[in-house]
Design a protein around this motif. Structure first.
Motif, PDB file in Angstrom:
ATOM      1  N   TYR A  71       1.009  -1.130  -0.119  1.00 52.04           N
ATOM      2  CA  TYR A  71       0.027   0.103   0.061  1.00 52.04           C
ATOM      3  C   TYR A  71       0.917   1.243   0.007  1.00 52.04           C
ATOM      4  CZ  TYR A  71      -3.030   3.639   1.853  1.00 52.04           C
ATOM      5  OH  TYR A  71      -3.561   4.851   2.056  1.00 52.04           O
ATOM      6  N   ASP A  72       0.762   1.992  -0.976  1.00 51.09           N
ATOM      7  CA  ASP A  72       1.384   3.204  -1.014  1.00 51.09           C
ATOM      8  C   ASP A  72       0.451   4.363  -1.724  1.00 51.09           C
ATOM      9  OD1 ASP A  72       3.324   5.462  -1.087  1.00 51.09           O
ATOM     10  OD2 ASP A  72       4.719   4.166  -2.471  1.00 51.09           O
ATOM     11  N   TYR A  73       0.044   5.551  -1.237  1.00 50.99           N
ATOM     12  CA  TYR A  73      -0.852   6.048  -1.721  1.00 50.99           C
ATOM     13  C   TYR A  73      -0.472   6.930  -2.923  1.00 50.99           C
ATOM     14  CZ  TYR A  73      -4.547   9.765  -1.716  1.00 50.99           C
ATOM     15  OH  TYR A  73      -5.616  10.699  -2.099  1.00 50.99           O
ATOM     16  N   SER A  74      -1.252   6.878  -3.806  1.00 52.60           N
ATOM     17  CA  SER A  74      -0.721   7.283  -5.134  1.00 52.60           C
ATOM     18  C   SER A  74      -1.771   8.021  -6.039  1.00 52.60           C
ATOM     19  CB  SER A  74      -0.558   5.971  -6.172  1.00 52.60           C
ATOM     20  OG  SER A  74      -0.253   6.252  -7.547  1.00 52.60           O
ATOM     21  N   ASN A  75      -1.362   9.347  -6.210  1.00 48.07           N
ATOM     22  CA  ASN A  75      -2.139  10.231  -7.064  1.00 48.07           C
ATOM     23  C   ASN A  75      -2.223   9.712  -8.637  1.00 48.07           C
ATOM     24  OD1 ASN A  75      -3.291  12.192  -5.152  1.00 48.07           O
ATOM     25  ND2 ASN A  75      -1.176  13.051  -5.142  1.00 48.07           N
ATOM     26  N   THR A  76      -1.095   9.078  -8.925  1.00 47.45           N
ATOM     27  CA  THR A  76      -0.662   8.678 -10.266  1.00 47.45           C
ATOM     28  C   THR A  76      -1.449   7.367 -10.625  1.00 47.45           C
ATOM     29  OG1 THR A  76       1.516   9.194 -10.248  1.00 47.45           O
ATOM     30  CG2 THR A  76       1.064   7.781 -11.972  1.00 47.45           C
ATOM     31  N   GLY A  77      -1.993   6.613  -9.655  1.00 48.48           N
ATOM     32  CA  GLY A  77      -2.806   5.661 -10.100  1.00 48.48           C
ATOM     33  C   GLY A  77      -4.218   5.980 -10.206  1.00 48.48           C
ATOM     34  N   PHE A  78      -4.700   7.064  -9.768  1.00 46.41           N
ATOM     35  CA  PHE A  78      -6.117   7.538  -9.965  1.00 46.41           C
ATOM     36  C   PHE A  78      -5.968   8.128 -11.428  1.00 46.41           C
ATOM     37  CE2 PHE A  78      -7.154   5.645  -6.133  1.00 46.41           C
ATOM     38  CZ  PHE A  78      -8.541   5.761  -6.125  1.00 46.41           C
ATOM     39  N   ILE A  79      -4.966   9.020 -11.605  1.00 45.14           N
ATOM     40  CA  ILE A  79      -4.947   9.530 -13.136  1.00 45.14           C
ATOM     41  C   ILE A  79      -5.068   8.381 -14.135  1.00 45.14           C
ATOM     42  CG2 ILE A  79      -3.440  10.629 -14.742  1.00 45.14           C
ATOM     43  CD1 ILE A  79      -2.497  12.461 -12.323  1.00 45.14           C
ATOM     44  N   ILE A  80      -4.409   7.212 -14.002  1.00 46.31           N
ATOM     45  CA  ILE A  80      -4.427   6.074 -14.864  1.00 46.31           C
ATOM     46  C   ILE A  80      -5.811   5.361 -14.662  1.00 46.31           C
ATOM     47  CG2 ILE A  80      -3.710   3.861 -15.144  1.00 46.31           C
ATOM     48  CD1 ILE A  80      -1.053   4.642 -14.107  1.00 46.31           C
ATOM     49  N   LEU A  81      -6.435   5.435 -13.368  1.00 51.09           N
ATOM     50  CA  LEU A  81      -7.822   5.013 -13.418  1.00 51.09           C
ATOM     51  C   LEU A  81      -8.955   5.707 -14.142  1.00 51.09           C
ATOM     52  CD1 LEU A  81      -9.931   3.332 -12.083  1.00 51.09           C
ATOM     53  CD2 LEU A  81     -10.079   5.082 -10.227  1.00 51.09           C
ATOM     54  N   SER A  82      -8.821   7.220 -14.064  1.00 55.14           N
ATOM     55  CA  SER A  82      -9.550   7.967 -15.011  1.00 55.14           C
ATOM     56  C   SER A  82      -9.443   7.785 -16.554  1.00 55.14           C
ATOM     57  CB  SER A  82      -9.386   9.418 -14.652  1.00 55.14           C
ATOM     58  OG  SER A  82      -8.078  10.001 -15.125  1.00 55.14           O
ATOM     59  N   ARG A  83      -8.098   7.422 -16.899  1.00 48.55           N
ATOM     60  CA  ARG A  83      -7.845   6.972 -18.200  1.00 48.55           C
ATOM     61  C   ARG A  83      -8.578   5.692 -18.596  1.00 48.55           C
ATOM     62  NH1 ARG A  83      -6.927   9.316 -23.029  1.00 48.55           N
ATOM     63  NH2 ARG A  83      -5.638   8.147 -24.319  1.00 48.55           N
ATOM     64  N   VAL A  84      -8.639   4.881 -17.717  1.00 49.19           N
ATOM     65  CA  VAL A  84      -9.412   3.636 -18.097  1.00 49.19           C
ATOM     66  C   VAL A  84     -10.519   3.651 -18.062  1.00 49.19           C
ATOM     67  CG1 VAL A  84      -9.758   1.168 -17.095  1.00 49.19           C
ATOM     68  CG2 VAL A  84      -7.237   2.093 -16.844  1.00 49.19           C
ATOM     69  N   LEU A  85     -11.223   4.478 -17.203  1.00 52.40           N
ATOM     70  CA  LEU A  85     -12.694   4.677 -17.494  1.00 52.40           C
ATOM     71  C   LEU A  85     -12.916   5.620 -18.497  1.00 52.40           C
ATOM     72  CD1 LEU A  85     -13.273   5.774 -13.769  1.00 52.40           C
ATOM     73  CD2 LEU A  85     -13.977   3.560 -14.733  1.00 52.40           C
ATOM     74  N   SER A  86     -12.031   6.610 -19.154  1.00 57.66           N
ATOM     75  CA  SER A  86     -12.316   7.302 -20.338  1.00 57.66           C
ATOM     76  C   SER A  86     -12.294   6.344 -21.567  1.00 57.66           C
ATOM     77  CB  SER A  86     -11.347   8.459 -20.474  1.00 57.66           C
ATOM     78  OG  SER A  86     -11.392   9.124 -21.690  1.00 57.66           O
ATOM     79  N   ARG A  87     -11.349   5.396 -21.564  1.00 59.48           N
ATOM     80  CA  ARG A  87     -11.244   4.717 -22.602  1.00 59.48           C
ATOM     81  C   ARG A  87     -12.325   3.630 -22.929  1.00 59.48           C
ATOM     82  NH1 ARG A  87      -6.022   3.923 -25.028  1.00 59.48           N
ATOM     83  NH2 ARG A  87      -7.158   2.524 -26.513  1.00 59.48           N
ATOM     84  N   THR A  88     -12.934   2.938 -21.541  1.00 55.12           N
ATOM     85  CA  THR A  88     -14.014   2.046 -21.814  1.00 55.12           C
ATOM     86  C   THR A  88     -15.519   3.103 -21.950  1.00 55.12           C
ATOM     87  OG1 THR A  88     -14.139   2.146 -19.438  1.00 55.12           O
ATOM     88  CG2 THR A  88     -12.850   0.683 -20.240  1.00 55.12           C
ATOM     89  N   ALA A  89     -15.535   4.097 -21.729  1.00 51.55           N
ATOM     90  CA  ALA A  89     -16.612   5.072 -21.914  1.00 51.55           C
ATOM     91  C   ALA A  89     -16.484   5.381 -23.318  1.00 51.55           C
ATOM     92  CB  ALA A  89     -16.619   6.155 -20.942  1.00 51.55           C
ATOM     93  N   GLY A  90     -15.703   5.343 -24.226  1.00 48.76           N
ATOM     94  CA  GLY A  90     -15.697   6.030 -25.392  1.00 48.76           C
ATOM     95  C   GLY A  90     -15.078   7.364 -25.414  1.00 48.76           C
ATOM     96  N   GLY A  91     -14.373   7.994 -24.575  1.00 47.50           N
ATOM     97  CA  GLY A  91     -13.718   9.316 -24.470  1.00 47.50           C
ATOM     98  C   GLY A  91     -14.131  10.066 -23.364  1.00 47.50           C
ATOM     99  N   ASP A  92     -13.404  11.359 -23.221  1.00 47.98           N
ATOM    100  CA  ASP A  92     -13.851  12.102 -22.128  1.00 47.98           C
ATOM    101  C   ASP A  92     -15.082  12.638 -21.983  1.00 47.98           C
ATOM    102  OD1 ASP A  92     -11.016  11.510 -21.415  1.00 47.98           O
ATOM    103  OD2 ASP A  92     -10.284  13.614 -21.893  1.00 47.98           O
ATOM    104  N   GLU A  93     -15.676  13.197 -23.110  1.00 49.46           N
ATOM    105  CA  GLU A  93     -16.778  13.797 -23.097  1.00 49.46           C
ATOM    106  C   GLU A  93     -18.021  12.641 -22.788  1.00 49.46           C
ATOM    107  OE1 GLU A  93     -17.835  15.715 -26.642  1.00 49.46           O
ATOM    108  OE2 GLU A  93     -16.436  17.143 -26.424  1.00 49.46           O
ATOM    109  N   ALA A  94     -17.868  11.315 -23.168  1.00 49.14           N
ATOM    110  CA  ALA A  94     -18.747  10.295 -22.979  1.00 49.14           C
ATOM    111  C   ALA A  94     -18.829   9.992 -21.440  1.00 49.14           C
ATOM    112  CB  ALA A  94     -18.360   9.134 -23.813  1.00 49.14           C
ATOM    113  N   LEU A  95     -17.543   9.999 -20.933  1.00 48.01           N
ATOM    114  CA  LEU A  95     -17.019   9.660 -19.406  1.00 48.01           C
ATOM    115  C   LEU A  95     -17.940  10.633 -18.698  1.00 48.01           C
ATOM    116  CD1 LEU A  95     -15.892   8.081 -17.190  1.00 48.01           C
ATOM    117  CD2 LEU A  95     -13.830   9.273 -17.444  1.00 48.01           C
TER     118      LEU A  95
END
Length: 389
Positions: free
Chosen positions: A186-210
């Motif tokens: 366990y190591d608190y990571s802001n970077t991990g959540f930036i990557i999480l939003s990228r995962v969500l954006s890609r699966t949603a079909g882009g930033d606007e869709a997310l």
């Protein structure tokens, strides 16, 4: 100034020397809970340097107390009102985490599948890192804000910082380095959540869709963009408090005007910043928590149970972090939520799930040795517990 610094609950609940508020000091005609909370807010705000503050308490979906204090903007002076908006900073991790788990419930994502299934090879370590690791801060990604390739993009010393230029994931990607021992620690990571939003954006079909999908998700909590949003707009700017950073001695930094922002600074919230995606009012944050932890409007009860269960890696370090959430204990009561701090704003929101009580505090003051929202939240939680037992 550090982006979306985590303020652990141990800091919020230990060593503050806070005494329970006394209802006896209130006139007999006053509601004892409201009187105790009013007194606690006045004490705690003074202790925290009298920032601009919004604070609310909700019980089982009903607003039972709210208060505003201080200035939203120092110059020209403007008081905090019910509609003033604040940056939520890392409190937003709880919101984004809940949305990600909703996508798991819907079958769009899987907790333990490598994220390469969603983002391919564009993220280092994607073949080893899973969604669960991102949510639990166990993916092992170093902080991209300290990386020489991205540090110049951010204040206070960033030579390339422009608060009026929109950020993109492509701008941040060069600072994402290979993760260290994914899943091990366990190591608190802001970077991990930036990557999480990228995962969500890609699966949603882009930033606007997310953004559209997150809006629909939050509508299940009764939210509107006036209370809680991931999107910048002119109307939001007209209601936004300025953040004040007290890290250095002397005059505080106005994180809007001192860096030349002509609107809401583009690094304050919104995509691609999954580590601090949201802004809004204290009522907006509290309504989200109430819908998630009390009324089960956002996730199934079994999913919430998994979300709040501390990961083995966090337990090994005497922490309580589960998936985008952690616990605090005040006056013998257990509260579930998340704190946050960035760019002159601090936030703290959590729910006593047994009693169905949610307390949310947002402020526009921050500093390296201060936690205004945490100080105020802790005193309010103590006062509420002392009166209601």
């Amino acid at each position: 100034m550090i982006r979306s610094v985590v303020l652990t609950f141990s800091l919020l609940t230990g060593g503050l020397g806070i005494l329970p508020a006394s209802a006896a000091a209130a006139p007999a005609s006053e509601d004892p809970v409201q009187a105790a909370l009013d007194e606690a807010l006045a004490r705690a705000a003074a202790k925290a340097g009298d920032p601009g503050v919004q604070a609310v308490v909700i019980r089982n979906g009903k607003l039972i107390w709210s208060a505003n204090s201080g200035k939203a903007v120092n110059d020209p002076p403007s008081p905090v009102t019910d509609s003033t908006m604040f940056g939520f900073a890392s409190f937003g991790k709880n919101i984004l985490g809940a949305y990600a788990l909703h996508q798991v419930e819907s079958g769009v994502l899987a907790l333990d599948k490598p994220i390469s299934a969603y983002v391919g090879k564009e993220v280092p370590g994607s073949d080893a890192v899973t969604l669960r690791m991102l949510l639990t801060h166990t993916a092992g990604y170093p902080d991209l804000y300290d990386d020489p390739k991205t540090a110049p993009l951010f204040p206070p010393d960033g030579a390339q910082y422009d608060p009026n230029r929109p950020y993109t994931f492509a701008m941040l990607a060069p600072g994402i380095r290979k993760p260290v021992a994914p899943g091990k620690r366990y190591d608190y990571s802001n970077t991990g959540f930036i990557i999480l939003s990228r995962v969500l954006s890609r699966t949603a079909g882009g930033d606007e869709a997310l953004e559209r999908d997150i809006r629909r998700f939050l509508q299940r909590a009764g939210e509107t963009s006036e209370l809680l949003t991931a999107e910048r707009s002119r109307s939001a700017f007209l209601r936004f408090a300025h953040g004040y950073d007290y890290e250095s001695a002397g005059k505080p930094i106005d994180t809007f005007t001192d860096f030349g922002a002509t609107g809401i600074p583009t690094d304050l919230y919104g995509l691609p910043f999954g580590d601090g995606l949201f802004a809004g009012t204290a009522l907006g944050g509290a309504k989200f928590l109430d819908a998630l932890y009390v009324r089960n409007r956002l996730l199934r009860p079994d999913t919430v149970k998994k979300m709040i269960t501390s990961s083995p890696q966090a337990v090994a370090q005497d922490d309580t972090y589960g998936m985008a959430t952690e616990r605090a204990t005040v006056g013998g009561r257990v509260w579930q939520g998340h704190p946050g701090a960035f760019a002159g704003f601090t936030s703290m929101g959590a729910t006593d799930m047994v009693r169905g009580v949610t307390l949310m505090v947002v402020t526009n003051r921050d500093g390296s040795d201060e936690d205004p929202a945490g100080t105020i939240w802790n005193e309010l939680a103590t006062a509420y517990t002392s009166v209601t037992h």
